[in-house]
Design a protein around this motif. Structure first.
Motif, short mmCIF file in Angstrom:
data_model
loop_
_atom_site.label_atom_id
_atom_site.label_comp_id
_atom_site.label_asym_id
_atom_site.label_seq_id
_atom_site.Cartn_x
_atom_site.Cartn_y
_atom_site.Cartn_z
N LEU A 1 0.83 -1.21 0.00
CA LEU A 1 0.00 0.00 0.00
C LEU A 1 0.85 1.25 0.00
O LEU A 1 0.65 2.17 -0.81
CB LEU A 1 -0.93 -0.01 1.21
CG LEU A 1 -1.83 1.23 1.37
CD1 LEU A 1 -2.81 1.33 0.20
CD2 LEU A 1 -2.59 1.17 2.69
N THR B 1 -5.56 0.11 -3.17
CA THR B 1 -6.39 -0.04 -1.99
C THR B 1 -6.24 -1.45 -1.44
O THR B 1 -5.98 -2.40 -2.19
CB THR B 1 -7.87 0.22 -2.31
OG1 THR B 1 -8.67 -0.01 -1.14
CG2 THR B 1 -8.36 -0.70 -3.42
N ILE B 2 -6.39 -1.60 -0.14
CA ILE B 2 -6.31 -2.93 0.47
C ILE B 2 -7.67 -3.35 1.00
O ILE B 2 -7.78 -4.34 1.74
CB ILE B 2 -5.26 -2.96 1.61
CG1 ILE B 2 -5.63 -1.96 2.71
CG2 ILE B 2 -3.86 -2.70 1.06
CD1 ILE B 2 -4.75 -2.06 3.94
N THR C 1 0.00 -1.08 -4.60
CA THR C 1 -1.43 -1.39 -4.45
C THR C 1 -2.19 -0.11 -4.20
O THR C 1 -1.74 0.74 -3.39
CB THR C 1 -1.65 -2.37 -3.27
OG1 THR C 1 -0.90 -3.56 -3.51
CG2 THR C 1 -3.12 -2.72 -3.13
#
Length: 479
Positions: free
Chosen positions: A22, A29-30, A27
């Protein structure tokens, strides 16, 4: 202790990798790790419409639902642009497995509740076998062999009959019956376990033999291959039997050496040779059948055996009804008591299963599993291993963690490379010849509250590795 530490390593390393992804901008969004569902598209970016190339912006605005899909290649995830509230959400790729919260829900609704139903029914039957005396007769008949394999078990102990039924159910592909019989065996073995928190030698031997996955009728695998339009869905039966049999022998030898079992026992050798002869005889019979005959044989034998077990239990209980009267109960009331015990067992094992499956969910969705899987595949490719073999490795790598996950890879490999390709067939053998090691340990040891599994995990993983290596050689030999 080993299982606990392994569980912690999976959990903590997955969380750290998710956080790193993140903040390193790998990435967007997690949220999908927590709330996403398997095969859902993953949100990879969000932009204002003005920031997109003109042709994409115009296509989105002119689309009826203001959605644009790029790349319609069905073998890969499409990239989707969705316009909403002045921004365009960009999705690409699909989620490998359910997120943490959906996993909690599906573990209860899709796994534990059906399992409790199976446990209730078969534990009810087990109670009838106990009171009617059938389990005692079975244990007495098999004691000469079992006392050699399980020297710490007293002669004629009830656990012998439970383990026999578990092995038989696994052998015939009766998963719904194998688990209740196996849990009953673990409970019975726990009664003679001197250290209730530590796995006994007998429990370790039983677990490793159970997890080696010796199977005669790979009904589910044949079904998946038939659905994938395989020319002969049952052509992996013989390789599956050979691979799982070698895994079973390996498990017996590894644990036997550790427990200093006498392998020279005449009765043990006789039973082993009889088992080998029986398997060879069945293989010879099946090999002479045509495709229709094989499908008919595999689809009916397991069902007939299961119905036979139910019919035998009820008829034997009726014949020996006086024993139920002596125990101040009836056949039906005994079944209900056993079913209640099965429900209690299902409730007990729920937290153990939940903890393991949530850890596996994070492990897969974090991307760590994919990195490890790709790394291993690259290593084997660099060694000159056939690409068709490396393409099947994800099934073997995920099998100890998740049966459902490896099944997904199996179906994907057959759809991508073809059911009759070496990859498709090898994936089928991987799926058939091993067990979901971590799930099995969580369920079986969790049912009797054993905290120290000793060398069980290491042995089971070693047997899994032996099955993988054997499967590769057998697949190359056959196909």
């Amino acid at each position: 202790m080993v299982l606990s530490r392994f569980w912690l390593v999976i959990f903590i390393s997955s969380i750290l990798f998710i956080v790193y992804s993140l903040f390193s901008a790998n990435t967007y969004t997690i949220d999908y790790v927590l709330n996403g569902k398997k095969d859902d598209p993953i949100l990879v970016s969000e932009k204002y419409a003005e920031q997109l190339p003109a042709f994409i912006k115009d296509s989105i605005m002119n689309a009826p639902d203001q959605t644009m899909i790029v790349d319609m290649d069905k073998s890969n995830a499409d990239t989707t642009y969705v316009f909403k509230n002045k921004t365009v959400k960009i999705y690409s790729g699909v989620q490998k497995s359910d997120g943490l919260l959906p996993t909690c829900k599906s573990t209860l609704l899709d796994l534990i509740i059906p399992l409790i139903a199976y446990l209730a029914f078969f534990c009810g039957l087990m109670e009838l076998l106990i009171i009617s005396g059938a389990s005692g007769k079975l244990a007495k008949g098999l004691s000469p062999v079992f006392v050699k394999v399980f020297p710490s078990i007293p002669k004629n102990h009830p656990s012998i009959s439970y383990m026999t039924l578990n092995f038989a159910a696994n052998f015939l592909g009766l998963d719904s019956a194998a688990t209740p019989f196996g849990l009953k065996a673990m409970e019975s073995l726990q009664e003679i376990n001197p250290d209730k928190d530590k796995a006994s030698d007998a429990q370790i031997m039983f677990m490793c033999l159970h997890a080696s996955g010796l199977t005669l009728i790979a009904t589910s695998i044949i079904g998946y291959r038939a659905a994938a339009n395989a020319s002969n869905p049952a052509d992996v039966m013989l390789p599956c039997i050979i691979t799982s049999f070698i895994g079973t022998i390996a498990a017996f030898l590894i644990v036997g050496i550790k427990q200093k079992i006498n392998f020279k026992s005449a009765s043990l050798v006789a039973v082993l040779m009889s088992l080998i002869a029986g398997i060879i005889g069945l293989l010879m019979y099946v090999s002479h059948l045509d495709l229709v005959g094989k499908n008919y044989f595999t689809s009916n034998l397991s069902a007939l055996i299961l119905i036979g077990i139910v019919a035998f239990t009820l008829i034997f209980s009726f014949i020996n009804e006086k024993k139920f009267t002596e125990a101040s109960t009836t056949v039906y009331d005994s079944f209900v008591v056993g079913a209640n015990n099965g429900v209690k067992t299902g409730v007990i094992i729920f937290p153990y299963v939940l903890g393991m499956l949530v850890a596996i969910s994070l492990f897969r969705n974090s991307g760590l599993f994919e990195i490890i899987s790709n790394g291993i595949a690259f290593f084997f490719s660099a060694m000159g291993v056939n690409k068709e073999i490396t393409d099947a490795l994800p099934v073997a790598l995920l099998r100890p963690f998740s049966s459902a996950g490896s099944r997904g890879f199996l179906i994907d490999s057959m759809n991508t490379f073809g059911a009759d390709s070496l990859t498709g067939r090898l994936s089928s053998i991987f799926q058939c010849s091993a067990e979901s090691t971590f799930y099995v340990i969580a369920v079986y040891f969790g049912s009797v509250n054993i905290k120290n599994t000793r060398y069980t995990l290491g042995t089971m993983l070693l047997v899994d590795l032996i099955c993988v290596i054997t499967a590769i050689f057998v697949a190359i030999w056959f196909f």
